[in-house]
Design an enzyme around this catalytic site. Structure first.
Site, mmCIF file in Angstrom:
data_model
loop_
_atom_site.group_PDB
_atom_site.id
_atom_site.type_symbol
_atom_site.label_atom_id
_atom_site.label_comp_id
_atom_site.label_asym_id
_atom_site.label_seq_id
_atom_site.Cartn_x
_atom_site.Cartn_y
_atom_site.Cartn_z
ATOM 1 N N MET A 25 6.135 -1.002 1.714
ATOM 2 C CA MET A 25 5.383 -1.173 0.465
ATOM 3 C C MET A 25 5.185 0.196 -0.174
ATOM 4 O O MET A 25 4.898 1.168 0.531
ATOM 5 C CB MET A 25 4.010 -1.775 0.767
ATOM 6 C CG MET A 25 3.179 -2.011 -0.491
ATOM 7 S SD MET A 25 1.437 -2.322 -0.119
ATOM 8 C CE MET A 25 0.876 -0.647 0.088
ATOM 9 N N ASN A 26 5.341 0.279 -1.514
ATOM 10 C CA ASN A 26 4.886 1.495 -2.187
ATOM 11 C C ASN A 26 3.980 1.153 -3.362
ATOM 12 O O ASN A 26 2.969 0.498 -3.153
ATOM 13 C CB ASN A 26 6.021 2.498 -2.473
ATOM 14 C CG ASN A 26 7.196 2.038 -3.274
ATOM 15 O OD1 ASN A 26 7.886 1.108 -2.883
ATOM 16 N ND2 ASN A 26 7.479 2.684 -4.377
ATOM 17 N N ASP A 27 4.271 1.560 -4.580
ATOM 18 C CA ASP A 27 3.299 1.547 -5.681
ATOM 19 C C ASP A 27 2.602 0.205 -5.910
ATOM 20 O O ASP A 27 3.269 -0.836 -5.930
ATOM 21 C CB ASP A 27 3.978 1.863 -7.024
ATOM 22 C CG ASP A 27 4.984 2.972 -6.965
ATOM 23 O OD1 ASP A 27 5.089 3.637 -5.932
ATOM 24 O OD2 ASP A 27 5.680 3.170 -7.970
ATOM 25 N N GLN A 43 5.331 -2.648 -5.121
ATOM 26 C CA GLN A 43 6.728 -2.374 -4.834
ATOM 27 C C GLN A 43 6.975 -2.684 -3.368
ATOM 28 O O GLN A 43 6.255 -2.188 -2.490
ATOM 29 C CB GLN A 43 7.038 -0.894 -5.105
ATOM 30 C CG GLN A 43 6.997 -0.528 -6.568
ATOM 31 C CD GLN A 43 8.270 -0.973 -7.278
ATOM 32 O OE1 GLN A 43 9.301 -0.329 -7.161
ATOM 33 N NE2 GLN A 43 8.176 -2.061 -8.009
ATOM 34 N N TRP A 51 12.249 2.447 2.054
ATOM 35 C CA TRP A 51 12.460 2.167 0.635
ATOM 36 C C TRP A 51 13.855 1.581 0.472
ATOM 37 O O TRP A 51 14.792 1.990 1.162
ATOM 38 C CB TRP A 51 12.318 3.469 -0.164
ATOM 39 C CG TRP A 51 12.216 3.240 -1.633
ATOM 40 C CD1 TRP A 51 11.087 3.001 -2.345
ATOM 41 C CD2 TRP A 51 13.291 3.246 -2.574
ATOM 42 N NE1 TRP A 51 11.390 2.840 -3.669
ATOM 43 C CE2 TRP A 51 12.734 2.984 -3.839
ATOM 44 C CE3 TRP A 51 14.671 3.427 -2.475
ATOM 45 C CZ2 TRP A 51 13.505 2.900 -4.999
ATOM 46 C CZ3 TRP A 51 15.434 3.352 -3.622
ATOM 47 C CH2 TRP A 51 14.846 3.090 -4.862
ATOM 48 N N ARG A 143 10.730 5.499 -16.946
ATOM 49 C CA ARG A 143 10.274 4.341 -16.169
ATOM 50 C C ARG A 143 8.745 4.218 -16.114
ATOM 51 O O ARG A 143 8.024 5.071 -16.571
ATOM 52 C CB ARG A 143 10.835 4.400 -14.749
ATOM 53 C CG ARG A 143 10.484 5.624 -13.937
ATOM 54 C CD ARG A 143 11.148 5.528 -12.560
ATOM 55 N NE ARG A 143 10.850 6.664 -11.724
ATOM 56 C CZ ARG A 143 11.590 7.764 -11.647
ATOM 57 N NH1 ARG A 143 12.690 7.882 -12.368
ATOM 58 N NH2 ARG A 143 11.230 8.750 -10.855
ATOM 59 N N ASP A 144 8.318 3.105 -15.529
ATOM 60 C CA ASP A 144 6.918 2.815 -15.206
ATOM 61 C C ASP A 144 6.058 2.572 -16.454
ATOM 62 O O ASP A 144 5.061 3.275 -16.704
ATOM 63 C CB ASP A 144 6.316 3.945 -14.334
ATOM 64 C CG ASP A 144 7.187 4.256 -13.126
ATOM 65 O OD1 ASP A 144 7.961 3.371 -12.720
ATOM 66 O OD2 ASP A 144 7.114 5.383 -12.595
ATOM 67 N N GLU A 199 5.767 10.153 -13.164
ATOM 68 C CA GLU A 199 5.901 8.758 -12.775
ATOM 69 C C GLU A 199 4.553 8.057 -12.976
ATOM 70 O O GLU A 199 3.493 8.684 -12.948
ATOM 71 C CB GLU A 199 6.287 8.670 -11.293
ATOM 72 C CG GLU A 199 7.638 9.315 -10.992
ATOM 73 C CD GLU A 199 8.046 9.179 -9.533
ATOM 74 O OE1 GLU A 199 7.278 9.612 -8.662
ATOM 75 O OE2 GLU A 199 9.129 8.641 -9.277
HETATM 76 N N1 DQQ Z 1 8.241 4.154 -7.424
HETATM 77 C C1 DQQ Z 1 8.952 3.193 -8.214
HETATM 78 C C2 DQQ Z 1 9.255 3.889 -9.502
HETATM 79 C C3 DQQ Z 1 8.195 4.908 -9.580
HETATM 80 C C4 DQQ Z 1 8.090 5.366 -8.165
HETATM 81 C C5 DQQ Z 1 10.183 2.750 -7.472
HETATM 82 C C6 DQQ Z 1 6.807 6.074 -7.845
HETATM 83 O O1 DQQ Z 1 9.232 2.972 -10.585
HETATM 84 O O2 DQQ Z 1 8.515 5.937 -10.476
HETATM 85 O O3 DQQ Z 1 9.854 2.131 -6.249
HETATM 86 O O4 DQQ Z 1 6.493 6.022 -6.495
#
Ligand code: DQQ
Length: 475
Positions: A25-27, A43, A51, A143-144, A199
């Site tokens: 897991m991330n964001d 994420q 990842w 992005r984001d 980001e």
């Molecule tokens: N993680 C996402 C991106 C973002 C980054 C990809 C930041 O959209 O910029 O998993 O951790």
């Protein structure tokens, strides 16, 4: 790949911080309170503890602390996002929950609308709603997206970067979330502090100020003004002094509170072998104080998790103590909340020891260090494992007019979050190996005092598993 059984048995898995059942897991993404229910998307790579192909995982909650895992909300299965469904946000478009996210590759802005309980999303056939800009504009990334309503406009910032110059915040507006008009650059970062790209920008009004949060290896806040599409900073600082929190997202709930969750990264080199990586911070309430500084406090809902609590009266140190175990607090030190008032007095340092084995072979010291003017978290003996980071992490913090500092410290297996009464905080990670690393104690120099200590055992709040039992298959 199916759920890794190691993930469930690893003693280092937090018990009351949010994390999925296994894998990566991330964001945090798409945070929203919709029809009274809190939703967290994130994420996620459902196939491995690293990842990889990015999906949007999903969980819901009625109280911000007990979560139910739901089926994945978005998968990389359409032409505009076949390389990954990356970070984005969620808005309520006249009753239609709408995700605005990064489609990859190349990086572009896409949308999808959800049903009333956000369990199913339909991607917009006209995706991408903003096509890839990285190559056309010569950016380091694009992005984001982060979207909010301002008058009759939807406003959107997208994270970008100018090669050799630094992070850039691009601004767009739309009447319908589908047709977007560029409004140019809202803000450009300082080249030395913020090289490469920004980001996960978040831009929102809080009290009388505008707040910008960006991530760039670390996460930074700015407070300032936002007029005519331009952000002008007045103050800035690190959002979290630890080395774990990254890519946080904020949202406003029905009570008008600005709430933040951040991704807590692992700090051990063999993390993948344990079948899971990544955990969410506790929910934090943001405010801007009278000096224009951003402050954070744990959401009051966390008090629901308090179980048995134990108090100590003032403890005054008469000699130098490395680790003086507290007898009444045995077996509390790995899953608890500490409320402490430290008073260094003439001492150079005073503090608490958590997640300690009774013999002190493994121990984590959290000490106010007068010379440095802040809190040291000494991890040099946190773990016998060579794969765990052992560096000291420092949170700058001032003593109050009585020469004291009031702390709330949340220990949850491998996570420690420390909050000062004036809103400074940090999250750090520790990985004790011994099952008896549950003791607690005090540490410091003669003259130092722990004026008050209350330790609340925390109930576990492991996310319950809804329909997410259905594992995705790799296409
Ligand atoms: N993680 C996402 C991106 C973002 C980054 C990809 C930041 O959209 O910029 O998993 O951790």
């Amino acid at each position: 790949m199916k759920r890794d059984p190691n993930a469930m048995t690893d003693r280092m898995r937090p018990q009351y911080h949010f994390l999925p059942a296994s894998n990566w897991m991330n964001d945090p993404n798409g945070l929203i309170q919709f029809n009274g229910v809190y939703h967290i998307f994130y994420q996620r790579n459902p196939f491995a503890a690293t990842w990889g192909p990015m999906y949007w995982g999903h969980a819901e909650s009625h109280d911000l602390v007990h979560w139910r895992l739901m089926p994945d909300a978005l998968k990389p299965d359409s032409p505009a996002d076949k390389g990954g469904v990356w970070t984005g946000c969620m808005v309520d478009d006249k009753g239609a929950p709408t995700a605005i996210y990064t489609g990859v590759e190349p990086q572009c802005v896409c949308i999808a609308t959800g049903n009333r309980d956000l369990s199913r999303f339909t991607k917009y056939v006209g995706n991408p709603v903003v096509p890839a800009q990285q190559q056309a504009m010569g950016l380091t990334g694009f992005r984001d997206p982060y979207v909010w309503k301002q008058g009759s406009w939807w406003m959107m910032v997208v994270g970008a970067g100018i090669p050799g110059k630094g992070g850039e915040l691009l601004l767009y507006r739309s009447r319908d979330l589908r047709q977007w008009e560029s409004r140019g650059t809202a803000f450009v970062g300082d080249r030395d502090q913020h090289p490469d790209m920004w980001e996960c920008p978040n831009l929102f009004r809080l009290g009388t100020k505008w707040v910008l949060i960006i991530s760039n290896g670390q996460t930074w806040w700015y407070t300032g003004t936002f007029r005519n599409g331009r952000f002008s900073p007045e103050k800035t600082g690190l959002l979290d002094a630890g080395n774990s929190l990254y890519a946080p997202q904020t949202f406003k709930d029905a009570r008008g509170r600005r709430i933040l969750f951040g991704w807590l990264r692992e700090n051990r080199s063999d993390a993948e072998a344990h079948g899971w990586q990544g955990v969410m911070s506790l929910p934090r309430i943001l405010k801007v104080d009278a000096n224009g500084d951003l402050t954070q406090a744990p959401a009051p809902e966390l008090q629901r998790l308090r179980a048995r609590s134990t108090h100590a009266t003032a403890i005054k140190l008469t000699q130098r103590e490395g680790f003086l175990p507290l007898k009444d607090f045995e077996k509390l030190g790995d899953e608890c909340e500490l409320q402490a008032v430290l008073k260094p007095g003439q001492a150079g340092r005073v503090g608490l020891v958590v997640a300690a084995t009774p013999d002190g072979v493994e121990q984590t010291r959290i000490e106010y260090n007068v010379r440095r003017g802040g809190i040291d978290v000494d991890r040099s003996r946190s773990s016998l494992s060579k794969s765990a980071d052992a560096g000291t992490v420092f949170l700058p913090a001032e003593l109050d007019s009585a020469g004291e500092i009031r702390l709330r410290i949340f220990v949850d297996r491998s996570v420690i979050e420390i909050y000062t009464a004036d809103g400074q905080c940090m999250a750090v990670r520790i990985y004790p190996t011994r099952p008896d690393a549950m003791a607690m104690g005090v540490t410091g120099d003669p003259g130092g005092a722990i004026e008050a200590l209350r330790v609340n055992r925390m109930r576990s709040a492991i996310p319950s598993v809804g329909a997410a039992e259905i594992e995705p298959t790799q296409e």
